[in-house]
Design a protein around this motif. Structure first.
Motif, PDB file in Angstrom:
ATOM      1  N   MET A 102      15.620  -5.078  -0.733  1.00 19.07           N
ATOM      2  CA  MET A 102      15.014  -4.049   0.093  1.00 19.07           C
ATOM      3  C   MET A 102      13.494  -4.198   0.059  1.00 19.07           C
ATOM      4  SD  MET A 102      16.940  -0.584  -0.842  1.00 19.07           S
ATOM      5  CE  MET A 102      18.529  -0.194  -0.264  1.00 19.07           C
ATOM      6  N   ILE A 103      12.882  -3.964   1.197  1.00 17.01           N
ATOM      7  CA  ILE A 103      11.424  -4.036   1.263  1.00 17.01           C
ATOM      8  C   ILE A 103      10.870  -2.828   2.021  1.00 17.01           C
ATOM      9  CG2 ILE A 103      11.313  -6.560   1.152  1.00 17.01           C
ATOM     10  CD1 ILE A 103      10.843  -6.574   4.156  1.00 17.01           C
ATOM     11  N   ASN A 104       9.626  -2.514   1.676  1.00 13.61           N
ATOM     12  CA  ASN A 104       8.841  -1.458   2.333  1.00 13.61           C
ATOM     13  C   ASN A 104       9.597  -0.153   2.563  1.00 13.61           C
ATOM     14  OD1 ASN A 104       6.603  -3.109   2.313  1.00 13.61           O
ATOM     15  ND2 ASN A 104       7.135  -4.046   4.256  1.00 13.61           N
ATOM     16  N   GLU A 105       9.764   0.287   3.816  1.00 12.96           N
ATOM     17  CA  GLU A 105      10.351   1.593   4.122  1.00 12.96           C
ATOM     18  C   GLU A 105      11.833   1.682   3.783  1.00 12.96           C
ATOM     19  OE1 GLU A 105       8.168   0.124   6.412  1.00 12.96           O
ATOM     20  OE2 GLU A 105       6.588   1.447   5.703  1.00 12.96           O
ATOM     21  N   GLN A 106      12.485   0.574   3.533  1.00 20.60           N
ATOM     22  CA  GLN A 106      13.904   0.602   3.147  1.00 20.60           C
ATOM     23  C   GLN A 106      14.080   1.203   1.753  1.00 20.60           C
ATOM     24  OE1 GLN A 106      15.031  -3.502   3.429  1.00 20.60           O
ATOM     25  NE2 GLN A 106      15.294  -3.435   5.657  1.00 20.60           N
ATOM     26  N   ILE A 107      13.029   1.169   0.959  1.00 20.19           N
ATOM     27  CA  ILE A 107      13.086   1.702  -0.405  1.00 20.19           C
ATOM     28  C   ILE A 107      12.930   3.217  -0.329  1.00 20.19           C
ATOM     29  CG2 ILE A 107      12.027   1.674  -2.691  1.00 20.19           C
ATOM     30  CD1 ILE A 107      11.016  -1.173  -1.986  1.00 20.19           C
ATOM     31  N   ARG A 108      13.974   3.952  -0.713  1.00 20.19           N
ATOM     32  CA  ARG A 108      13.983   5.404  -0.582  1.00 20.19           C
ATOM     33  C   ARG A 108      14.022   6.119  -1.944  1.00 20.19           C
ATOM     34  NH1 ARG A 108      13.316   6.071   4.472  1.00 20.19           N
ATOM     35  NH2 ARG A 108      14.707   5.189   6.040  1.00 20.19           N
ATOM     36  N   ASP A 109      13.764   5.391  -3.027  1.00 22.57           N
ATOM     37  CA  ASP A 109      13.815   5.994  -4.363  1.00 22.57           C
ATOM     38  C   ASP A 109      12.618   6.919  -4.587  1.00 22.57           C
ATOM     39  OD1 ASP A 109      16.145   4.514  -5.397  1.00 22.57           O
ATOM     40  OD2 ASP A 109      14.846   2.766  -5.116  1.00 22.57           O
ATOM     41  N   LYS A 110      12.865   7.989  -5.364  1.00 22.02           N
ATOM     42  CA  LYS A 110      11.791   8.939  -5.639  1.00 22.02           C
ATOM     43  C   LYS A 110      10.762   8.329  -6.585  1.00 22.02           C
ATOM     44  CE  LYS A 110      14.491  13.077  -4.857  1.00 22.02           C
ATOM     45  NZ  LYS A 110      15.061  14.284  -5.416  1.00 22.02           N
ATOM     46  N   GLU A 111      11.244   7.612  -7.607  1.00 27.45           N
ATOM     47  CA  GLU A 111      10.345   6.983  -8.575  1.00 27.45           C
ATOM     48  C   GLU A 111      10.712   5.508  -8.714  1.00 27.45           C
ATOM     49  OE1 GLU A 111      10.864   9.145 -12.215  1.00 27.45           O
ATOM     50  OE2 GLU A 111       9.087  10.351 -11.833  1.00 27.45           O
ATOM     51  N   VAL A 112       9.699   4.677  -8.878  1.00 29.75           N
ATOM     52  CA  VAL A 112       9.918   3.244  -9.100  1.00 29.75           C
ATOM     53  C   VAL A 112       8.964   2.753 -10.180  1.00 29.75           C
ATOM     54  CG1 VAL A 112      10.720   2.743  -6.756  1.00 29.75           C
ATOM     55  CG2 VAL A 112       8.299   2.564  -7.276  1.00 29.75           C
ATOM     56  N   ARG A 113       9.389   1.717 -10.889  1.00 25.46           N
ATOM     57  CA  ARG A 113       8.498   1.055 -11.839  1.00 25.46           C
ATOM     58  C   ARG A 113       7.764  -0.011 -11.032  1.00 25.46           C
ATOM     59  NH1 ARG A 113       8.393   1.075 -17.200  1.00 25.46           N
ATOM     60  NH2 ARG A 113      10.478   1.980 -17.311  1.00 25.46           N
ATOM     61  N   LEU A 114       6.448   0.091 -10.965  1.00 27.42           N
ATOM     62  CA  LEU A 114       5.661  -0.760 -10.075  1.00 27.42           C
ATOM     63  C   LEU A 114       5.012  -1.910 -10.838  1.00 27.42           C
ATOM     64  CD1 LEU A 114       4.789  -0.978  -7.116  1.00 27.42           C
ATOM     65  CD2 LEU A 114       2.759   0.357  -7.707  1.00 27.42           C
ATOM     66  N   ILE A 115       5.111  -3.105 -10.245  1.00 26.59           N
ATOM     67  CA  ILE A 115       4.464  -4.293 -10.805  1.00 26.59           C
ATOM     68  C   ILE A 115       3.465  -4.775  -9.765  1.00 26.59           C
ATOM     69  CG2 ILE A 115       4.807  -6.640 -11.639  1.00 26.59           C
ATOM     70  CD1 ILE A 115       7.624  -5.822 -12.445  1.00 26.59           C
ATOM     71  N   ASP A 116       2.236  -5.055 -10.211  1.00 24.98           N
ATOM     72  CA  ASP A 116       1.170  -5.478  -9.311  1.00 24.98           C
ATOM     73  C   ASP A 116       1.334  -6.955  -8.930  1.00 24.98           C
ATOM     74  OD1 ASP A 116      -1.048  -5.099  -7.794  1.00 24.98           O
ATOM     75  OD2 ASP A 116      -2.491  -5.116  -9.448  1.00 24.98           O
ATOM     76  N   THR A 117       0.488  -7.432  -8.027  1.00 24.12           N
ATOM     77  CA  THR A 117       0.584  -8.815  -7.535  1.00 24.12           C
ATOM     78  C   THR A 117       0.385  -9.844  -8.639  1.00 24.12           C
ATOM     79  OG1 THR A 117      -1.744  -8.710  -6.933  1.00 24.12           O
ATOM     80  CG2 THR A 117      -0.145  -8.298  -5.188  1.00 24.12           C
ATOM     81  N   ASP A 118      -0.428  -9.525  -9.644  1.00 21.22           N
ATOM     82  CA  ASP A 118      -0.683 -10.477 -10.732  1.00 21.22           C
ATOM     83  C   ASP A 118       0.344 -10.363 -11.861  1.00 21.22           C
ATOM     84  OD1 ASP A 118      -1.474  -8.036 -11.633  1.00 21.22           O
ATOM     85  OD2 ASP A 118      -3.496  -8.632 -12.258  1.00 21.22           O
ATOM     86  N   GLY A 119       1.343  -9.478 -11.717  1.00 19.38           N
ATOM     87  CA  GLY A 119       2.413  -9.333 -12.708  1.00 19.38           C
ATOM     88  C   GLY A 119       2.162  -8.227 -13.713  1.00 19.38           C
ATOM     89  N   ALA A 120       1.036  -7.519 -13.602  1.00 25.72           N
ATOM     90  CA  ALA A 120       0.720  -6.428 -14.524  1.00 25.72           C
ATOM     91  C   ALA A 120       1.516  -5.187 -14.129  1.00 25.72           C
ATOM     92  CB  ALA A 120      -0.770  -6.122 -14.479  1.00 25.72           C
ATOM     93  N   ARG A 172       6.697   6.877  -2.535  1.00 25.31           N
ATOM     94  CA  ARG A 172       5.730   6.907  -1.426  1.00 25.31           C
ATOM     95  C   ARG A 172       4.368   6.404  -1.875  1.00 25.31           C
ATOM     96  NH1 ARG A 172       7.931  12.470   0.757  1.00 25.31           N
ATOM     97  NH2 ARG A 172       9.509  11.673   2.183  1.00 25.31           N
ATOM     98  N   GLU A 173       4.010   6.740  -3.124  1.00 25.00           N
ATOM     99  CA  GLU A 173       2.727   6.283  -3.672  1.00 25.00           C
ATOM    100  C   GLU A 173       2.716   4.760  -3.803  1.00 25.00           C
ATOM    101  OE1 GLU A 173      -1.097   6.384  -5.319  1.00 25.00           O
ATOM    102  OE2 GLU A 173      -0.008   7.884  -4.195  1.00 25.00           O
ATOM    103  N   ALA A 174       3.824   4.187  -4.257  1.00 22.95           N
ATOM    104  CA  ALA A 174       3.939   2.731  -4.387  1.00 22.95           C
ATOM    105  C   ALA A 174       3.807   2.069  -3.020  1.00 22.95           C
ATOM    106  CB  ALA A 174       5.278   2.361  -5.028  1.00 22.95           C
ATOM    107  N   GLN A 175       4.423   2.668  -1.997  1.00 24.46           N
ATOM    108  CA  GLN A 175       4.335   2.124  -0.635  1.00 24.46           C
ATOM    109  C   GLN A 175       2.896   2.208  -0.122  1.00 24.46           C
ATOM    110  OE1 GLN A 175       6.805   0.555   1.195  1.00 24.46           O
ATOM    111  NE2 GLN A 175       5.022   0.053   2.437  1.00 24.46           N
ATOM    112  N   ARG A 176       2.202   3.311  -0.447  1.00 24.21           N
ATOM    113  CA  ARG A 176       0.814   3.476  -0.016  1.00 24.21           C
ATOM    114  C   ARG A 176      -0.087   2.417  -0.654  1.00 24.21           C
ATOM    115  NH1 ARG A 176      -3.611   5.205  -1.815  1.00 24.21           N
ATOM    116  NH2 ARG A 176      -2.777   6.019  -3.758  1.00 24.21           N
TER     117      ARG A 176
END
Length: 180
Positions: free
Chosen positions: A1-19, A27-31
């Motif tokens: 799933m990518i972008n708007e397909q992700i409907r979870d309230k909370e997600v564990r976010l990993i940045d582009t460099d792997g941090a 919604r915050e992760a999508q923003r």
């Protein structure tokens, strides 16, 4: 799933460099991904909370397909070549078949050596054992017996696989020939 397909309230976010950026609202992760003009991709949907990474998804897919192509290019299919004999074969004929079997094994193919019986020959199956075991001894430098001689209907068959170092040599020579 990518972008708007992700409907979870909370997600564990990993940045582009792997941090790891921690647990963030969906919604915050999508923003954050939109600000960086990248995609939010769900990597591990079964985790609690799901793991998402910010990346350029089209570039990721392109690199994946490139890796798969490279893996398919290096993949080698092993063929099974068959050599048929009869129980009353002469020594010269055995030598001809032996040379062909060596050629197949050097090419990295498996060899099925079979002895076919017709009519009264079925009463003397021990002759085929002698022939096949003799061939196995002569081919010992080039291959290993994968399946020993076994009767299957009117045929006694034995399978030989090439020795690993022979296969490596054959692949190196194929690579050198393709470069020339």
């Amino acid at each position: 799933m990518i972008n708007e397909q992700i409907r979870d309230k909370e997600v564990r976010l990993i940045d582009t460099d792997g941090a790891q950026m921690g647990i963030v609202a969906g919604r915050e992760a999508q923003r954050i991904a939109d600000e960086k003009r990248l995609d939010l991709v769900k990597i591990s949907p079964t985790a609690k909370p799901p793991v998402c990474k910010i990346m350029d998804y089209s570039k990721f897919r392109f690199e994946q397909s490139k890796k798969e192509k490279e893996a398919r290019k290096k993949q080698r299919t092993i063929d099974i070549k068959e050599i048929r004999l009869s129980p009353n074969i002469d020594t010269h004929d055995i030598n001809v078949k032996l040379r062909k079997a060596i050629e197949f094994l050097k090419d990295g193919d498996k060899v099925k050596i079979s002895v076919r019986f017709r009519g009264r020959e079925l009463g003397r199956t021990e002759v085929a054992h002698v022939i096949l075991n003799d061939l196995a001894q002569k081919l010992a430098d080039y291959g290993n017996v994968e399946k020993p001689p076994k009767m299957e209907a009117r045929t006694m068959a034995m399978f030989m696989a090439p020795k690993p170092q022979l296969v490596e040599k054959a692949e190196k020579t194929e690579g050198a020939e393709s470069n020339a």
